[in-house]
Design a protein around this motif. Structure first.
Motif, mmCIF file in Angstrom:
data_model
loop_
_atom_site.group_PDB
_atom_site.id
_atom_site.type_symbol
_atom_site.label_atom_id
_atom_site.label_comp_id
_atom_site.label_asym_id
_atom_site.label_seq_id
_atom_site.Cartn_x
_atom_site.Cartn_y
_atom_site.Cartn_z
ATOM 1 N N GLN A 266 17.253 0.292 1.200
ATOM 2 C CA GLN A 266 16.115 0.044 2.086
ATOM 3 C C GLN A 266 16.493 0.226 3.560
ATOM 4 O OE1 GLN A 266 13.093 -0.201 1.370
ATOM 5 N NE2 GLN A 266 11.951 -1.608 2.669
ATOM 6 N N ARG A 278 18.126 6.119 -6.048
ATOM 7 C CA ARG A 278 17.056 5.512 -5.258
ATOM 8 C C ARG A 278 15.735 5.521 -6.029
ATOM 9 N NH1 ARG A 278 16.057 8.175 0.403
ATOM 10 N NH2 ARG A 278 15.736 9.970 -0.949
ATOM 11 N N ARG A 282 13.757 2.314 -7.376
ATOM 12 C CA ARG A 282 12.403 2.164 -6.830
ATOM 13 C C ARG A 282 11.373 2.037 -7.955
ATOM 14 N NH1 ARG A 282 7.850 4.953 -4.832
ATOM 15 N NH2 ARG A 282 7.214 4.228 -2.748
ATOM 16 N N GLY A 294 0.907 0.156 0.384
ATOM 17 C CA GLY A 294 1.144 0.236 1.821
ATOM 18 C C GLY A 294 2.538 -0.202 2.222
ATOM 19 N N THR A 295 3.263 -0.866 1.308
ATOM 20 C CA THR A 295 4.631 -1.303 1.590
ATOM 21 C C THR A 295 5.561 -0.091 1.666
ATOM 22 O OG1 THR A 295 4.256 -3.366 0.390
ATOM 23 C CG2 THR A 295 6.544 -2.736 0.763
ATOM 24 N N LYS A 296 6.475 -0.097 2.610
ATOM 25 C CA LYS A 296 7.508 0.931 2.689
ATOM 26 C C LYS A 296 8.674 0.508 1.809
ATOM 27 C CE LYS A 296 6.556 4.266 5.814
ATOM 28 N NZ LYS A 296 6.828 5.697 5.647
ATOM 29 N N LEU A 297 8.896 1.221 0.753
ATOM 30 C CA LEU A 297 9.984 0.891 -0.172
ATOM 31 C C LEU A 297 10.927 2.081 -0.244
ATOM 32 C CD1 LEU A 297 11.198 -1.126 -2.175
ATOM 33 C CD2 LEU A 297 9.796 -0.080 -3.974
ATOM 34 N N GLY A 299 11.955 3.944 2.124
ATOM 35 C CA GLY A 299 11.524 5.043 2.971
ATOM 36 C C GLY A 299 10.251 5.728 2.565
ATOM 37 N N GLU A 300 9.613 5.263 1.495
ATOM 38 C CA GLU A 300 8.397 5.902 1.001
ATOM 39 C C GLU A 300 7.308 4.853 0.812
ATOM 40 O OE1 GLU A 300 6.947 8.588 -2.845
ATOM 41 O OE2 GLU A 300 9.067 8.154 -2.514
ATOM 42 N N GLU A 301 6.111 5.164 1.249
ATOM 43 C CA GLU A 301 5.012 4.212 1.148
ATOM 44 C C GLU A 301 4.551 4.063 -0.299
ATOM 45 O OE1 GLU A 301 0.453 3.552 2.879
ATOM 46 O OE2 GLU A 301 1.761 5.102 3.727
ATOM 47 N N VAL A 302 4.297 2.827 -0.703
ATOM 48 C CA VAL A 302 3.759 2.552 -2.046
ATOM 49 C C VAL A 302 2.254 2.814 -2.004
ATOM 50 C CG1 VAL A 302 3.395 0.790 -3.812
ATOM 51 C CG2 VAL A 302 5.551 0.842 -2.518
#
Length: 597
Positions: A266, A278, A282, A294-297, A299-302
């Motif tokens: 993260q 990763r 993830r 909308g969470t950044k997990l 480096g990528e938005e959920v």
């Protein structure tokens, strides 16, 4: 580098720095394994260029180096550290050895996961370089004298190579045996294994900076056992890591569960990509934990939620948490849940949860079904009771509030299924009536006729305009009667038919279903057929009737067989002290065993 150090001494007796300068070979070219350096060394020594290259660690650009067929990040080759096995260097000093008494630096010692001497089974000595000059690993200069080597060798910790070290060394030899690991750069495969292994062996929140060489070996083995199995092995390891974390951190999100592994992925501080691990981690987190869209997990938005908690599903659906929890437990979405207690730590599949919440929100009470389906209250209640129209949460009776409702999607689905068996008509054909009228004609329940329609048991089914809903389906009462009789006939005779056959009254035959014979079992057994109204009909298989007649006989049947009046026959039996084994309501319901006659 070690070879160049020995070349100078062997050919000229000069130290490596002087010899290389004389041969116009820059030291940094040797350290970087440049093409010019390798070609020059091959030309000078007559040794094949590829053989020389196989001993080099070559720089391939910024932060990328190569050894043999493997490319990896610069940190994987520890140019900032000095590493050696004291026992190996002492053996090199033997005059009769392969190196003619000169120390040899092994190329594998340069790689981070190689921490054990595979020859002596002891931990290597590894320390930070004392200065830039030690980047050129001349073992005659960077390692201590023989006396100190002897002391170090005698105190060396015994340790077999980790499974990860063995994998690295075999991969340099060209061995490909682990598909998921082999498909990625070596340093990524190693880093994923070590990070996962450290969390497995020492806990997700261990201080990585304080792990010893021996502990990193242990981490390497633990991690490799998981990563060598690919994504499935990693997912199983993540489950173990989380289970161990929850013993001390019962609450919290993925950082509480996966600690250093999560932080590495993260909050990555290195420009080197962590690799395929990763995505595996993830996906596992999204599949097992409540992560808000909308969470950044990593480096990528959920974008899509995969898991819900009771709280989050309640917030999105508007259904009370306790109601939701009860429904989720009873529906099996929370199979181990307590329907009386909401557990904030428990999560479940978002798709299943959303579907159940949608059914609850879009449902109506049973009392409103008649208006929705165009039927009466009795028919609606019966369709629900027998399960043709499932309640949102079955089994609650009338005590479940909104959970005893029926989802409108199930009502619509029922109408589609009910109407799908029919032929569309504008006006009914002769003899065709709706199922409610047919029920009154043939004395079968509406629900039983509905079942026949849905099962496709009737050949004559018509449908009127869909606005009539339940009453739009038409059947032929005569066909309904024939199908019902045929189905019941498949399992033998009715009670009335059996009574006529064995010369007993209806009540006597019914009594035989409960009357035990000598073996403790009923004298006559039936199969019960229960219609939707709950009425029980008994059917008796013909082979059971035949067995009964072979072993028993009623007084009236015996009278016919012997061509005597029942009164005369009864007097004769009494005179012979032959008693009936069953007495019904009168002399005509007396039953005797044939063996007693």
């Amino acid at each position: 580098m070690s070879w160049c150090c020995r070349l100078g001494v062997f050919h000229s007796g000069l130290p490596s720095v002087t010899w290389l300068k004389m041969m116009q070979i820059p030291r940094h070219g040797v350290a970087d394994g440049s093409d010019e350096c390798i070609s020059r060394l091959s030309e000078l020594t007559g040794i094949d260029e590829e053989l020389v290259r196989a001993t080099a660690i070559s720089r391939q650009g910024e932060r990328v180096v190569r050894h043999r067929a493997e490319r990896f990040g610069g940190d994987f080759a520890l140019r900032t550290h000095t590493t050696y096995c004291p026992a190996c260097l002492l053996e090199d000093a033997e005059p009769g050895g392969l190196s003619a008494g000169r120390r040899v630096g092994r190329v594998n010692w340069m790689f981070a996961p190689v921490r054990t001497c595979s020859v002596h089974g002891t931990l290597l000595v590894r320390r930070g370089n004392r200065g830039f000059h030690e980047r050129f690993q001349d073992m005659a200069l960077v390692a201590p004298n023989d006396a100190e080597l002897d002391r170090l060798a005698s105190h060396a910790q015994q340790r077999p190579p980790s499974l990860l070290q063995t994998y690295v060394e075999q991969r340099f030899e060209g061995v490909q045996a682990f598909e998921w690991l082999d498909a990625q750069p070596l340093d990524q495969a190693v880093r994923a294994s070590e990070m996962l292994g450290a969390c497995l062996a020492f806990g997700a929140h261990t201080d990585l900076d304080k792990l010893t060489m021996s502990q990193w070996c242990e981490a390497g083995t633990a991690g490799f056992e998981a990563t060598s199995k690919g994504p499935e092995g990693i997912r199983a390891a993540l489950e173990s890591v989380e289970a161990a974390s929850r013993k001390s951190k019962s609450a919290g999100g993925p950082q509480a569960a996966y600690g250093r592994l999560y932080q590495w992925l993260q909050f990555k501080k290195s420009k080197r990509e962590p690799g395929p691990v990763r995505e595996v981690v993830r996906d596992y987190i999204l599949d097992t934990m409540v992560i808000e869209p909308g969470t950044k997990l990593f480096g990528e938005e959920v974008l899509v939620r995969r898991r819900h908690s009771v709280r989050t599903l309640s917030a999105t659906s508007g259904v009370h948490p306790r109601t939701l929890n009860r429904a989720l437990v009873r529906a099996g979405v929370l199979p181990n849940g307590d329907e009386m207690r909401v557990d904030a730590r428990t999560s479940f599949g978002a798709a299943e949860g959303d579907a159940l919440a949608r059914r609850i929100v879009n449902s109506i009470p049973i009392k409103r079904i008649p208006e929705y389906l165009n039927c009466n209250r009795t028919q609606a209640a019966t369709l629900v009771r027998v399960g043709i129209l499932p309640q949102v949460t079955p089994g609650l009776g009338g005590r479940g509030g909104i959970l005893t409702n029926v989802a409108t999607e199930d009502l619509d689905g029922f109408l589609v299924s009910f109407r799908s068996q029919g032929r569309r008509v504008v006006t009914p054909s002769d003899g065709m009536v709706d199922v409610i009228t047919a029920s009154e004609i043939v004395k079968e329940t509406v629900t039983d006729i509905v079942r026949l329609v849905i099962e496709g048991a009737l050949t004559r089914v018509e449908t009127l305009d869909r606005t009539l809903k339940f009453r739009s389906v038409l059947v032929d009462p005569e066909e309904v009667r024939e199908v019902v009789q045929a189905r019941e006939g498949q399992v033998g005779l009715s009670v009335q038919e059996v009574a006529a056959k064995v010369k007993l009254s209806y009540s006597a035959v019914m009594a035989l279903f409960k009357h035990a014979g000598p073996g403790g079992f009923p004298v006559l057994r039936s199969q019960k057929i229960v219609n939707a109204r709950g009425t029980v009909r008994h059917r008796i298989e013909e082979k059971k009737i035949a067995r009964f007649e072979a072993e028993h006989v009623s007084l009236d049947a015996l009278s016919e067989e012997r061509h005597a009046t029942s009164e005369d026959l009864l007097r004769s039996l009494q005179a012979a002290s032959i008693d009936p084994v069953f007495c019904g309501s009168g002399k005509h319901d007396l039953i005797f065993r044939r063996a007693d006659l």
